[in-house]
Scaffold this active site. Sequence first.
Site, PDB file in Angstrom:
ATOM      1  N   CYS A 232       3.101   1.529   3.013  1.00 43.34           N
ATOM      2  CA  CYS A 232       4.216   0.577   2.973  1.00 43.34           C
ATOM      3  C   CYS A 232       5.300   1.070   2.029  1.00 43.34           C
ATOM      4  O   CYS A 232       6.491   0.965   2.325  1.00 43.34           O
ATOM      5  CB  CYS A 232       3.728  -0.798   2.536  1.00 43.34           C
ATOM      6  SG  CYS A 232       2.512  -1.516   3.652  1.00 43.34           S
TER       7      CYS A 232
ATOM      8  N   CYS B 145       0.843  -1.200   0.000  1.00 38.34           N
ATOM      9  CA  CYS B 145       0.000   0.000   0.000  1.00 38.34           C
ATOM     10  C   CYS B 145       0.878   1.249   0.000  1.00 38.34           C
ATOM     11  O   CYS B 145       2.088   1.164   0.193  1.00 38.34           O
ATOM     12  CB  CYS B 145      -0.910  -0.012   1.224  1.00 38.34           C
ATOM     13  SG  CYS B 145      -0.022   0.126   2.790  1.00 38.34           S
TER      14      CYS B 145
END
Length: 79
Positions: free
Chosen positions: A13, A10
């Site tokens: 991340c 994501c």
Amino acid sequence: MKIVVAGPGCPRCQATERNVMNACAELNLAAEVAHVTRVEEFARMGVTLTPAVIVDGKIMVAGRVPTVDELKTLFSKLC
């Protein structure tokens, strides 16, 4: 030093991985950096909140995006 960023890929991340890479570059730290995106794999590492930063098998940050300065401080203490 082996650093693993754990998370499904994501934006948070990805930001964590960027911050890890920037912190290593600013410290001239020759670390092996990997990004684990498979839930099964990072769950086996003990990660329940993502993004997570794992250094040499120990979860150091979980559930938030650490800043570059925070990571630099953390990595400096471990060297």
